[in-house]
Enzyme design. Structure first.
Site, PDB file in Angstrom:
ATOM      1  N   CYS A   1       0.863  -1.183   0.000  1.00 44.93           N
ATOM      2  CA  CYS A   1       0.000   0.000   0.000  1.00 44.93           C
ATOM      3  C   CYS A   1       0.898   1.232   0.000  1.00 44.93           C
ATOM      4  O   CYS A   1       1.723   1.407   0.899  1.00 44.93           O
ATOM      5  CB  CYS A   1      -0.890  -0.052   1.247  1.00 44.93           C
TER       6      CYS A   1
ATOM      7  N   CYS B   1      -2.642  15.304   3.370  1.00 41.64           N
ATOM      8  CA  CYS B   1      -3.697  15.151   2.369  1.00 41.64           C
ATOM      9  C   CYS B   1      -4.604  16.370   2.434  1.00 41.64           C
ATOM     10  O   CYS B   1      -4.929  16.848   3.516  1.00 41.64           O
ATOM     11  CB  CYS B   1      -4.506  13.886   2.646  1.00 41.64           C
TER      12      CYS B   1
ATOM     13  N   CYS C   1     -11.298  14.398   4.807  1.00 45.90           N
ATOM     14  CA  CYS C   1     -12.314  13.434   5.233  1.00 45.90           C
ATOM     15  C   CYS C   1     -12.282  13.435   6.762  1.00 45.90           C
ATOM     16  O   CYS C   1     -11.210  13.330   7.363  1.00 45.90           O
ATOM     17  CB  CYS C   1     -12.005  12.044   4.687  1.00 45.90           C
TER      18      CYS C   1
ATOM     19  N   CYS D   1     -10.412  10.597   8.935  1.00 50.48           N
ATOM     20  CA  CYS D   1      -9.122  10.067   8.482  1.00 50.48           C
ATOM     21  C   CYS D   1      -7.957  10.821   9.104  1.00 50.48           C
ATOM     22  O   CYS D   1      -7.944  12.052   9.140  1.00 50.48           O
ATOM     23  CB  CYS D   1      -9.050  10.139   6.956  1.00 50.48           C
TER      24      CYS D   1
ATOM     25  N   CYS E   1      -4.675   4.553   8.012  1.00 48.39           N
ATOM     26  CA  CYS E   1      -3.971   5.550   7.217  1.00 48.39           C
ATOM     27  C   CYS E   1      -3.445   6.701   8.061  1.00 48.39           C
ATOM     28  O   CYS E   1      -4.186   7.287   8.834  1.00 48.39           O
ATOM     29  CB  CYS E   1      -4.914   6.116   6.171  1.00 48.39           C
TER      30      CYS E   1
HETATM   31  N1  SAH Z   1      -7.368   9.530  -0.774  1.00 45.69           N
HETATM   32  C1  SAH Z   1      -7.725   8.224  -1.217  1.00 45.69           C
HETATM   33  C2  SAH Z   1      -6.846   7.100  -0.717  1.00 45.69           C
HETATM   34  C3  SAH Z   1      -6.427   7.082   0.712  1.00 45.69           C
HETATM   35  S1  SAH Z   1      -7.311   6.314   2.007  1.00 45.69           S
HETATM   36  C4  SAH Z   1      -9.166   7.933  -0.906  1.00 45.69           C
HETATM   37  O1  SAH Z   1      -9.812   8.766  -0.299  1.00 45.69           O
HETATM   38  O2  SAH Z   1      -9.664   6.903  -1.332  1.00 45.69           O
HETATM   39  C5  SAH Z   1      -7.798   4.696   1.590  1.00 45.69           C
HETATM   40  C6  SAH Z   1      -9.143   4.342   2.229  1.00 45.69           C
HETATM   41  O3  SAH Z   1      -9.049   4.277   3.671  1.00 45.69           O
HETATM   42  C7  SAH Z   1     -10.208   5.371   1.920  1.00 45.69           C
HETATM   43  O4  SAH Z   1     -11.403   4.740   1.543  1.00 45.69           O
HETATM   44  C8  SAH Z   1     -10.366   6.079   3.256  1.00 45.69           C
HETATM   45  O5  SAH Z   1     -11.598   6.700   3.358  1.00 45.69           O
HETATM   46  C9  SAH Z   1     -10.154   4.936   4.244  1.00 45.69           C
HETATM   47  N2  SAH Z   1      -9.862   5.376   5.623  1.00 45.69           N
HETATM   48  C10 SAH Z   1      -9.185   6.459   6.033  1.00 45.69           C
HETATM   49  N3  SAH Z   1      -9.143   6.536   7.366  1.00 45.69           N
HETATM   50  C11 SAH Z   1      -9.838   5.491   7.841  1.00 45.69           C
HETATM   51  C12 SAH Z   1     -10.170   5.039   9.156  1.00 45.69           C
HETATM   52  N4  SAH Z   1      -9.785   5.687  10.242  1.00 45.69           N
HETATM   53  N5  SAH Z   1     -10.902   3.904   9.262  1.00 45.69           N
HETATM   54  C13 SAH Z   1     -11.302   3.233   8.162  1.00 45.69           C
HETATM   55  N6  SAH Z   1     -11.008   3.607   6.905  1.00 45.69           N
HETATM   56  C14 SAH Z   1     -10.305   4.734   6.735  1.00 45.69           C
END
Ligand code: SAH
Length: 343
Positions: A102, A109, A113, A116, A332
């Site tokens: 990964c 970023c 979100c 995250c 992440c």
């Molecule tokens: N920016 C991209 C890729 C990075 S994150 C994206 O948004 O897809 C990869 C995945 O992990 C994304 O679906 C994100 O929403 C999820 N993710 C991030 N933090 C998380 C958390 N605390 N618990 C579960 N999933 C999470």
């Protein structure tokens, strides 16, 4: 000094000639680099003197490995330092017979979100193509003989479609027969959902899988969890997903992080199933992985299962995905946050 991964074949050719080498040495260097050599000293087909003069002119890798957390049977996180002392992380996930790498595309970023860890401090900077590729190459060389990375997911820190050109350049090299040779169908790019970029990506002629982080069945909920494209809503994202399938023939995956009391209601599952009707896709349901300082929770297992059942009953392929390695803070961005607070 430049990094090897930043130089074009012509630039390496020039340098090799200037240092008294032969043209075929360039191919030997690039092959060794793409196969996971760690230094010019490891490029054994090269004359020993050429190896050491090259090492005086070019830095073999753009990453300095700082530490590893986790276990080599479940998930391992790698923290790297970049030339400007910023840090970035990558993960190896072991799920026999697969070993998945990964990779990150940005430091921090910009997507914001709300659940995250990667976006907490905003965007610091984009990673260069070499910095993205070098993560893969470092992970590759940490594996013992006989083990091989079978899949690559661009799901680490950062939003790949907001660092589009560099991500594309790294992907092409990862995939190229004279690069790392990873089959496109074993590569997945995950995006927060930027319609214009999804369409651009469809037109690139790569057979790469696309995952879209939807996280909501309607605009109202999505605005709360993914504020990035609050103005346009999810309609254009779904249209772009349809086009991605039409153009590439690759089924899209929607990611949906289940957040207790926010997007996990039965009504949300029903609405999601309706919205996805007619789109060739599957849904990955990811119970929220706790992030320190964030007041979100993972729904009870039974609510997650009910959400999945509602989708399945309406003909939408859905699977609950448990994130690997949560014990070692493998969600992440978290390793980097821990490292930051330890400094
Ligand atoms: N920016 C991209 C890729 C990075 S994150 C994206 O948004 O897809 C990869 C995945 O992990 C994304 O679906 C994100 O929403 C999820 N993710 C991030 N933090 C998380 C958390 N605390 N618990 C579960 N999933 C999470």
């Amino acid at each position: 000094m430049p990094f090897l991964g930043e130089l074009s074949t012509a630039e390496i050719d020039d340098l090799v000639r200037r240092l008294g080498g032969k043209r075929y040495n360039t191919r030997q260097i690039l092959d060794a680099y793409h196969q996971g050599a760690g230094a010019f000293q490891d490029v054994t087909p090269l004359p020993v003197t050429l190896r050491s003069v090259l090492a005086d002119q070019v830095t073999f890798t753009s990453l300095e490995h700082v530490r590893t957390a986790g276990s080599p049977t479940e998930a391992q996180k790698f923290l790297f330092r970049l030339h400007d002392r910023r840090s970035v992380e990558s993960v190896l996930i072991y799920e026999a017979p697969r070993i998945t790498a990964c990779l990150s595309t940005q430091v921090g970023c910009p997507a914001e979100c709300v659940f995250c860890a990667s976006g907490l401090g905003g965007l610091v900077r984009n990673l260069s193509p070499a910095e993205i590729l070098d993560q893969f190459l470092h992970l590759k060389r940490t594996l013992p003989k006989g083990q091989k990375i079978t899949n690559v997911v661009i799901m680490g820190m950062g939003e790949p479609f907001l660092n589009y050109a560099n991500t594309l350049s790294a992907l092409r090299r990862l995939n190229a027969a004279d690069g790392c040779g990873v089959a496109a169908r074993r590569i997945t790019v995950s995006t927060v959902g930027i319609p214009k970029r999804i369409e651009d990506f469809a037109a690139e002629g790569l057979q790469v899988n696309l995952a879209i982080s939807l996280h909501a069945p309607n605009d109202e909920i999505r605005k709360r969890v993914v504020p990035l494209n609050r103005d346009r809503g999810i309609g254009p994202i779904l249209t772009a997903a349809r086009k991605y399938f039409e153009i590439t023939g690759r089924e899209v995956t929607f990611e949906y992080v289940l957040l207790d009391g926010i997007n996990d209601a039965a009504a949300a599952a029903e609405e999601l199933a309706n919205r996805l009707k007619g789109i060739r896709c599957s849904v990955n349901l990811i119970p929220f992985n706790p992030v320190e300082g964030l007041a979100y929770a993972e729904p009870p297992a039974e609510r997650c299962r009910r959400f999945e059942q509602i989708l399945l009953a309406r003909g939408v392929t859905a699977t609950i995905r448990k994130r690997k390695g949560s014990r070692d803070a493998a969600a992440c961005g978290q390793l980097r946050l821990i490292e930051k607070s330890a400094q």
